[in-house]
Motif scaffolding. Structure first.
Motif, PDB file in Angstrom:
ATOM      1  N   ALA A  36      45.070  37.099  42.993  1.00 60.69           N
ATOM      2  CA  ALA A  36      44.318  36.418  44.048  1.00 60.69           C
ATOM      3  C   ALA A  36      43.027  35.779  43.556  1.00 60.69           C
ATOM      4  N   VAL A  37      42.680  34.685  44.221  1.00 58.37           N
ATOM      5  CA  VAL A  37      41.374  34.046  44.023  1.00 58.37           C
ATOM      6  C   VAL A  37      40.577  34.004  45.325  1.00 58.37           C
ATOM      7  N   LEU A  38      41.205  34.370  46.419  1.00 56.91           N
ATOM      8  CA  LEU A  38      40.555  34.397  47.732  1.00 56.91           C
ATOM      9  C   LEU A  38      40.771  35.756  48.393  1.00 56.91           C
ATOM     10  N   GLY A  39      39.741  36.281  49.032  1.00 54.86           N
ATOM     11  CA  GLY A  39      39.895  37.453  49.883  1.00 54.86           C
ATOM     12  C   GLY A  39      40.163  38.770  49.188  1.00 54.86           C
ATOM     13  N   HIS A  40      40.078  38.821  47.861  1.00 55.90           N
ATOM     14  CA  HIS A  40      40.370  40.082  47.181  1.00 55.90           C
ATOM     15  C   HIS A  40      39.152  40.996  47.217  1.00 55.90           C
ATOM     16  N   SER A  41      39.371  42.244  46.854  1.00 56.49           N
ATOM     17  CA  SER A  41      38.275  43.219  46.855  1.00 56.49           C
ATOM     18  C   SER A  41      38.258  43.953  45.525  1.00 56.49           C
ATOM     19  N   ALA A  42      37.279  44.823  45.372  1.00 54.16           N
ATOM     20  CA  ALA A  42      37.190  45.613  44.143  1.00 54.16           C
ATOM     21  C   ALA A  42      38.384  46.541  43.988  1.00 54.16           C
ATOM     22  N   HIS A  43      39.102  46.773  45.103  1.00 55.88           N
ATOM     23  CA  HIS A  43      40.201  47.735  45.086  1.00 55.88           C
ATOM     24  C   HIS A  43      41.563  47.105  44.838  1.00 55.88           C
ATOM     25  N   CYS A  44      41.684  45.802  45.043  1.00 53.15           N
ATOM     26  CA  CYS A  44      42.994  45.167  44.888  1.00 53.15           C
ATOM     27  C   CYS A  44      42.838  43.656  44.779  1.00 53.15           C
ATOM     28  N   ILE A  45      43.581  43.056  43.845  1.00 54.59           N
ATOM     29  CA  ILE A  45      43.503  41.607  43.651  1.00 54.59           C
ATOM     30  C   ILE A  45      44.882  40.956  43.734  1.00 54.59           C
ATOM     31  N   THR A  46      45.845  41.646  44.311  1.00 55.29           N
ATOM     32  CA  THR A  46      47.206  41.130  44.335  1.00 55.29           C
ATOM     33  C   THR A  46      47.392  40.049  45.399  1.00 55.29           C
ATOM     34  N   ARG A  87      39.785  15.464  50.539  1.00 57.61           N
ATOM     35  CA  ARG A  87      39.266  16.135  49.347  1.00 57.61           C
ATOM     36  C   ARG A  87      38.057  17.017  49.695  1.00 57.61           C
ATOM     37  N   GLU A  88      37.147  16.490  50.506  1.00 58.00           N
ATOM     38  CA  GLU A  88      35.955  17.250  50.870  1.00 58.00           C
ATOM     39  C   GLU A  88      36.312  18.473  51.715  1.00 58.00           C
ATOM     40  N   ALA A  89      37.272  18.306  52.626  1.00 55.64           N
ATOM     41  CA  ALA A  89      37.664  19.426  53.487  1.00 55.64           C
ATOM     42  C   ALA A  89      38.316  20.537  52.679  1.00 55.64           C
ATOM     43  N   VAL A  90      39.211  20.163  51.784  1.00 53.96           N
ATOM     44  CA  VAL A  90      39.881  21.162  50.954  1.00 53.96           C
ATOM     45  C   VAL A  90      38.876  21.840  50.018  1.00 53.96           C
ATOM     46  N   ALA A  91      37.954  21.070  49.473  1.00 56.20           N
ATOM     47  CA  ALA A  91      36.923  21.648  48.599  1.00 56.20           C
ATOM     48  C   ALA A  91      36.058  22.646  49.351  1.00 56.20           C
ATOM     49  N   ALA A  92      35.743  22.335  50.606  1.00 57.68           N
ATOM     50  CA  ALA A  92      34.940  23.251  51.412  1.00 57.68           C
ATOM     51  C   ALA A  92      35.686  24.565  51.636  1.00 57.68           C
ATOM     52  N   GLU A  93      36.999  24.468  51.834  1.00 60.00           N
ATOM     53  CA  GLU A  93      37.805  25.673  52.031  1.00 60.00           C
ATOM     54  C   GLU A  93      37.832  26.535  50.783  1.00 60.00           C
ATOM     55  N   LEU A  94      37.996  25.905  49.635  1.00 57.21           N
ATOM     56  CA  LEU A  94      38.160  26.647  48.384  1.00 57.21           C
ATOM     57  C   LEU A  94      36.833  26.987  47.713  1.00 57.21           C
TER      58      LEU A  94
END
Length: 340
Positions: free
Chosen positions: A149-159, A291-298
């Motif tokens: 994962a690159v979004l929403g992961h935590s110190a406990h799990c990155i799957t 492009r700007e909207a997607v960049a804001a999301e990521l």
């Protein structure tokens, strides 16, 4: 081999009663994920409760125009159903992008929603894993995590969650119908069905113990809306997404009236891109605006040592998908949303 009991339920009530009566039991549909996990020793249920004889194999077109799909419908049957192909093409495309034809013929949509991560540390019982055994650690953080994962992961799990179908359901504003023998039925938005890991990565979904996924409800198709699903993977077939996107778009006089965007392969659950959607509503969907909207999301992505490429990959997929839909909608694209 670990011994287990087997119960073939013939009614929903019988299934929930059996679950309550047999601690450590698990429901099984097609078994395309659960049986593998049992072979690996990840899952060791004392009892398997077979749901394939339940009356959950039907398609119902409701008076509202919505479509109710029983949870025991196979992935193949859902993908090729005429109403799904014409009204919800992103869903059909997502299903056909997943697994092999043989697996799709057996796998059920309820099981697809409940499948577990393919993280190698989770599947290897000789390794620690917070998702499998809370508190033991997450070796993927410093180990092999290219697919993670690159979004929403935590110190406990990155799957990440592996389902293609779930990504399309999130973008289509579908709902998941659940049934509990004591509380009855309830519905959960598909985008909210799976959890982010937080401090409890062992909990994949919001489902309560003993609840059964009984159906998926697809909302009425919006006339003039177009949709599609795009997936990037290491090989052309039989591979999980490095990144994927499901997109739905409706234009009104050249401006975005409705847009839905969901990413797969980036997080512990399908990632509904609320920030990008909010930025695009009412806008003229130029390449720059998208492009700007997607960049804001990521912008909130937190890539790890070996998976930063996913951010650019997801951005390219989303921008390409939306550009394709803009062209289709602007040219008077079919209300089916079928990919040109």
């Amino acid at each position: 081999m670990e011994p287990f009991a087997y119960i073939r339920a013939t009614s929903i009530q019988e299934a929930t009663t059996a679950y309550a009566s047999h601690p450590g039991s698990r429901y099984i549909g097609g078994g395309t994920n659960l049986v593998d996990l049992m072979k690996h020793g990840v899952e060791t249920p004392g009892t398997l409760i077979d749901l394939t004889r339940l009356p959950l194999h039907d398609f119902q077109e409701l008076s509202t125009g919505a479509l109710r799909v029983g949870a025991c419908v196979s992935n193949t049957d859902l993908a090729v159903h005429p109403l799904v192909r014409t009204r919800y093409p992103a869903l059909s495309q997502a299903l056909l992008a997943g697994a092999s034809g043989q697996l799709r013929n057996v796998a059920t949509i309820g099981g697809n929603l409940l499948q577990r991560t393919r993280c190698p540390y989770f599947q290897d019982v000789s390794k620690p894993c917070n998702k499998r055994e809370p508190g033991t650690g997450c070796p993927a953080r410093e180990g092999v995590h290219r697919d993670h994962a690159v979004l929403g992961h935590s110190a406990h799990c990155i799957t990440t969650h592996p389902s293609d179908m779930a990504v399309a359901l999130a973008a289509l504003d579908a709902e998941i119908e659940l049934y509990d023998g004591g509380r009855g039925a309830r519905r959960v938005a598909a985008a909210d069905f799976h959890r982010l890991p937080g401090d409890h990565p062992e909990r994949d979904t919001v489902i309560s113990p003993g609840e059964i996924v009984t159906a998926v409800l697809l909302p009425p198709a919006v006339p003039g809306a177009v949709s599609l699903y795009r997936k990037a993977r290491d090989r052309a077939s039989y591979a999980f997404a490095l990144a994927s996107v499901a997109a739905v778009l409706e234009l009104d006089d050249g401006r975005v009236r409705h847009v839905a965007l969901a990413f797969g392969g980036l997080a512990h659950r399908p990632w509904r891109a609320a920030t990008a959607e909010e930025q695009l509503i009412g806008a003229v969907p130029t390449d720059e605006a998208v492009r700007e909207a997607v960049a804001a999301e990521l912008a909130g992505a937190r890539p790890l040592r070996d998976n930063a490429f996913k951010v650019d990959l997801a951005s390219s997929l989303a921008r390409d998908a939306l550009a394709t839909l803009v062209r289709s909608a602007s040219a008077g694209g079919a209300p089916t949303g079928r990919r040109p």
